[in-house]
Design an enzyme around this catalytic site. Structure first.
Site, PDB file in Angstrom:
ATOM      1  N   SER A 189      22.538  20.091 -17.915  1.00 47.29           N
ATOM      2  CA  SER A 189      21.722  20.678 -19.065  1.00 47.29           C
ATOM      3  C   SER A 189      20.540  20.509 -18.940  1.00 47.29           C
ATOM      4  CB  SER A 189      22.609  20.309 -20.509  1.00 47.29           C
ATOM      5  OG  SER A 189      22.018  20.942 -21.502  1.00 47.29           O
ATOM      6  N   ASP A 332      28.800  30.133 -21.474  1.00 41.75           N
ATOM      7  CA  ASP A 332      28.028  29.349 -21.854  1.00 41.75           C
ATOM      8  C   ASP A 332      27.104  29.864 -23.218  1.00 41.75           C
ATOM      9  OD1 ASP A 332      25.136  27.606 -22.420  1.00 41.75           O
ATOM     10  OD2 ASP A 332      26.567  26.534 -20.887  1.00 41.75           O
ATOM     11  N   HIS A 364      29.353  24.951 -23.304  1.00 38.36           N
ATOM     12  CA  HIS A 364      28.013  24.259 -22.907  1.00 38.36           C
ATOM     13  C   HIS A 364      28.467  22.696 -23.234  1.00 38.36           C
ATOM     14  CE1 HIS A 364      24.027  23.651 -21.375  1.00 38.36           C
ATOM     15  NE2 HIS A 364      23.656  22.735 -22.270  1.00 38.36           N
TER      16      HIS A 364
END
Length: 407
Positions: A189, A332, A364
């Site tokens: 991320s 996502d 996510h």
């Protein structure tokens, strides 16, 4: 992870706050020495042992070191380095990029790792990543890649600071490392974005490092797409994080924000700059940043001074030379899988060996846990055995857990 599930989380300061370590702004350890600009990037300027807020089988230190800022000038930042228990010959070093995703200096990972392990502390929530790296017998460097000015999602600078953190770790005698130490990069991320910058800048900034590979999860290749995709949703805090940081880092972007954002919007960005990622995610959930602008959001993002910055902070302009393991969840809610597909295409066209895995069921939030074993397993193949990697390949899986033990 940019977004964390928030259920019954209190945002109040912990009890006995007076017993906590001083934040970076008031801790002399973080002050740059007067002569630091005369030193080489990666030079250790100061060190100290620290006690972390998480329990891991390792000895920890903080290193303050010379590095380079986004404009190419001399700067300083810190890394937390960890030495696991037990002896090991030719011990590898893993540079772990923890997602910070904040433009508040007190959210620096080196500081947050010393605070209590609470649901509002993103740094200590990443203990499973740190623990699994240490379990391999690897030394670990966790750089404050946003620097002392807390630059989130800027270009180049995260790479410089991560690579100089590796140099600093190799120079720090208690770790027992050398310039020949096998090095790996890992992050997901916001940490994946920073890992991408480190992998891309390494050939031109720190070519002497023995970089064996980079495991990169959900790296936010095109931040402007993520602003659009998250706006008005549960993940809308990301837009505020990006607006606040980019305005602070790039004067032209700041001029455009001030010209087109209402006083209420500017006040919201000031709030963003005073809080860490989880508090901001919670506070700005479902925010439509459009309501603070005097023109449509898409139009704002295409203004020349804004689009120039957004183009600059995209990954993919320079391909890594080290092999890459890259993973992305197809559904996502923040990052379009198409943007990651395109990043892989750029790397492969430039000759980077890429193993690309697309998870068909994760989101996510869950991809970090789902992808961790495979990401670290692949890295083990580079650091522990130096298994060769060549070519590019893409694989769709129902779950990243199918790939446990991948190397």
């Amino acid at each position: 992870m940019i977004v964390t599930a928030l259920t019954c989380i209190g945002l109040a300061a912990p009890a006995h706050a007076d017993l906590l370590p001083a934040p970076p702004q008031s801790d002399p350890f973080y002050d740059p020495p007067a002569d630091f600009t005369a030193t080489a990037p990666g030079t250790v300027l100061r060190s100290r042992p620290v006690q972390l807020g998480i329990s891991v089988p390792a000895t920890a230190w903080q290193l303050l070191y010379r590095t380079t800022d986004l404009d190419g000038g001399a700067d300083i930042t810190a890394t937390t380095v960890l030495l696991p228990e037990g002896e090991r010959a030719n011990r590898p070093l893993a540079a772990f990029q923890a997602y910070e995703n904040s433009s508040a200096p007190e959210c620096a990972t080196s500081y947050q790792l010393r605070l209590p392990d609470l649901p509002t502390n993103a740094a200590t929530m990443q203990r499973p990543d740190i623990a699994q790296l240490l379990d391999r017998g690897w030394a670990v460097s966790i750089a404050d890649f946003e620097g002392r000015r807390a630059h989130f999602a800027v270009a180049d600078e995260p790479g410089y600071m991560i690579l100089d953190g590796i140099r600093a770790a190799e120079h720090f005698a208690p770790l027992g490392l050398t310039e020949q130490t096998p090095v790996g990069l890992y992050g997901n991320s916001g940490g994946g974005l920073a890992t991408g910058w480190a992998a891309e800048t390494q050939p031109r900034y720190a070519p002497e490092l023995n970089l064996r590979g980079a495991s990169i999860g959900t790296p936010v290749p095109v931040p402007s797409d993520s602003i659009r995709k998250s706006n008005g949703t549960v993940t809308a805090g990301l837009g505020g994080d990006l607006f606040a940081s980019l305005a602070a880092a790039y004067p032209d972007f700041d001029d455009a924000v001030r010209a087109h954002m209402s006083p209420e919007g500017l006040a919201a960005l000031d709030t963003v700059r005073s809080e860490c990622v989880i508090a901001n995610n919670f506070r700005f959930m479902f925010t439509d940043w459009q309501r603070y602008l005097d023109l449509p959001l898409d139009q704002f993002l295409t203004l020349p001074p804004v689009s120039a910055v957004l183009d600059r902070i995209m990954l993919g302009a320079h391909a890594p030379t080290a092999p890459v393991f890259l993973y992305q969840d197809v559904h996502d809610e923040i990052i379009s899988v198409e943007s990651t597909d395109a990043l892989v295409d750029k790397y492969c066209a430039a000759g980077t060996p890429v193993t690309y895995v697309r998870d068909l069921t994760a989101d996510h939030t869950s991809i970090g846990d789902a992808g961790r074993p495979a990401a670290i397993g692949w890295l083990s193949g580079r650091l522990d055995t130096d298994t060769p990697v060549s070519g590019c390949g893409t694989r769709d899986v129902r779950s990243m857990s199918e790939l446990n033990g991948l190397n």
